[in-house]
Design a protein around this motif. Structure first.
Motif, PDB file in Angstrom:
ATOM      1  N   VAL A 188     -23.791 -26.340  39.952  1.00  0.00           N
ATOM      2  CA  VAL A 188     -25.204 -26.444  39.607  1.00  0.00           C
ATOM      3  C   VAL A 188     -25.563 -25.738  38.297  1.00  0.00           C
ATOM      4  O   VAL A 188     -26.652 -25.970  37.760  1.00  0.00           O
ATOM      5  N   ALA A 189     -24.688 -24.903  37.777  1.00  0.00           N
ATOM      6  CA  ALA A 189     -24.989 -24.209  36.519  1.00  0.00           C
ATOM      7  C   ALA A 189     -24.632 -25.059  35.300  1.00  0.00           C
ATOM      8  O   ALA A 189     -25.039 -24.735  34.181  1.00  0.00           O
ATOM      9  N   ASP A 190     -23.892 -26.138  35.505  1.00  0.00           N
ATOM     10  CA  ASP A 190     -23.468 -26.976  34.377  1.00  0.00           C
ATOM     11  C   ASP A 190     -24.623 -27.860  33.898  1.00  0.00           C
ATOM     12  O   ASP A 190     -25.479 -28.278  34.683  1.00  0.00           O
ATOM     13  N   CYS A 191     -24.619 -28.156  32.606  1.00  0.00           N
ATOM     14  CA  CYS A 191     -25.621 -29.065  32.055  1.00  0.00           C
ATOM     15  C   CYS A 191     -25.125 -29.593  30.717  1.00  0.00           C
ATOM     16  O   CYS A 191     -24.277 -28.977  30.070  1.00  0.00           O
ATOM     17  N   PRO A 192     -25.639 -30.741  30.289  1.00  0.00           N
ATOM     18  CA  PRO A 192     -25.245 -31.287  28.980  1.00  0.00           C
ATOM     19  C   PRO A 192     -25.574 -30.307  27.853  1.00  0.00           C
ATOM     20  O   PRO A 192     -26.577 -29.590  27.903  1.00  0.00           O
ATOM     21  N   ASP A 193     -24.739 -30.317  26.829  1.00  0.00           N
ATOM     22  CA  ASP A 193     -24.854 -29.352  25.731  1.00  0.00           C
ATOM     23  C   ASP A 193     -25.808 -29.862  24.660  1.00  0.00           C
ATOM     24  O   ASP A 193     -25.399 -30.295  23.588  1.00  0.00           O
ATOM     25  N   ILE A 194     -27.100 -29.822  24.986  1.00  0.00           N
ATOM     26  CA  ILE A 194     -28.101 -30.231  24.008  1.00  0.00           C
ATOM     27  C   ILE A 194     -28.941 -29.006  23.630  1.00  0.00           C
ATOM     28  O   ILE A 194     -28.992 -28.028  24.384  1.00  0.00           O
ATOM     29  N   PRO A 195     -29.632 -29.034  22.479  1.00  0.00           N
ATOM     30  CA  PRO A 195     -30.439 -27.882  22.061  1.00  0.00           C
ATOM     31  C   PRO A 195     -31.785 -27.854  22.804  1.00  0.00           C
ATOM     32  O   PRO A 195     -32.815 -28.337  22.315  1.00  0.00           O
ATOM     33  N   TYR A 196     -31.792 -27.279  23.984  1.00  0.00           N
ATOM     34  CA  TYR A 196     -32.971 -27.292  24.842  1.00  0.00           C
ATOM     35  C   TYR A 196     -34.177 -26.599  24.194  1.00  0.00           C
ATOM     36  O   TYR A 196     -35.329 -26.944  24.501  1.00  0.00           O
TER      37      TYR A 196
END
Length: 250
Positions: A188-196
């Motif tokens: 659940v800690a993973d996410c796409p590497d975009i500039p949030y």
């Protein structure tokens, strides 16, 4: 008993089984069952259809959405356009040989769940990922008239790399759709590497992942004022469309 089911491998956790069992019980639908058919190889599929003469339709999941196309007699326009099938209707006439028609209802589910969220400025999208789900999303966006660009780890013609997502790119793409499995339970800690940090209240983030209900991707958008949506309704809508196809011929 008329039977429907799910093919794939493995089938440890099935949204479809829970959904259709609940539907059959809730709506008190007689003479119908839904079963799981984990087949280690897609070449086992014809034998499965032959062995279960009451099997009238199946959902198709990983890893067979493309490979199963070799075993159907007809394709819907959507399935043919994106080279992926997630629903098969099995018609059994008096001739003995069943007729199999392949559909892609992921397109319908995504389209109908996205439309109520769209605002006039949501006219361009970034589609994170380049797999089969991205194909369905891209097709749906095209039908909606929304310009879109795929994003993956490596840049290539017509496709951006994550490293290219700067303020200009994020600014002109107010709709961002995650089609990757990143963030799915238990990771659940993973996410796409975009500039949030470049997101704001003009953005709409849509995640095809539905478990957890609010992924790290969605959380990061939410805290910056973006509208968010997970993929549960998409799954429910495609499941209902499958049911219509199986029982009314599409």
């Amino acid at each position: 008993m008329k039977t429907f089911g799910l093919i794939g491998f493995p089938l440890a956790h099935s949204f479809s089984k829970k959904y259709y069992d609940a539907k059959i019980e809730r709506e008190r639908i007689p003479g119908v069952g839904y079963e799981l058919y984990p087949i280690p190889d897609i070449t086992d599929f014809p034998g499965l259809v032959e062995k279960h003469p009451r099997l009238m339709g199946v959902n198709v999941t990983i890893p067979y959405k493309i490979a199963v196309m070799d075993y159907v007699d007809r394709l819907s326009p959507e399935a043919e356009a994106i080279d992926a099938v997630n629903c098969i209707r099995i018609e059994r006439g008096n001739s003995g040989k069943p007729i199999l028609t392949g559909y892609n209802t992921d397109i319908y589910g995504f389209t109908e769940s996205l439309k109520p969220l769209l605002k006039p400025h949501h006219n361009a999208a970034l589609v994170l990922g380049n797999g089969g789900a991205a194909k369905a999303v891209s097709f749906a966006l095209g039908k909606l008239g929304i310009a879109h660009t795929l994003v993956s780890r490596s840049a290539r013609p017509g496709q951006l790399g994550y490293a290219q997502l700067d303020s200009a790119v994020i600014g002109i793409h107010p709709l961002i759709i995650n089609t990757t499995p990143l963030g799915t339970f238990p990771h659940v800690a993973d996410c796409p590497d975009i500039p949030y940090h470049l997101l704001d209240d003009r953005h709409l983030l849509y995640d095809l992942v539905y478990n957890p209900a609010e992924t790290a991707f969605l959380k990061q958008g939410k805290v910056r004022g973006a509208a968010i949506k997970n993929g549960l309704e998409m799954l429910e809508l495609q499941a209902e469309r499958n049911w219509e196809i199986w029982n009314a011929g599409g």
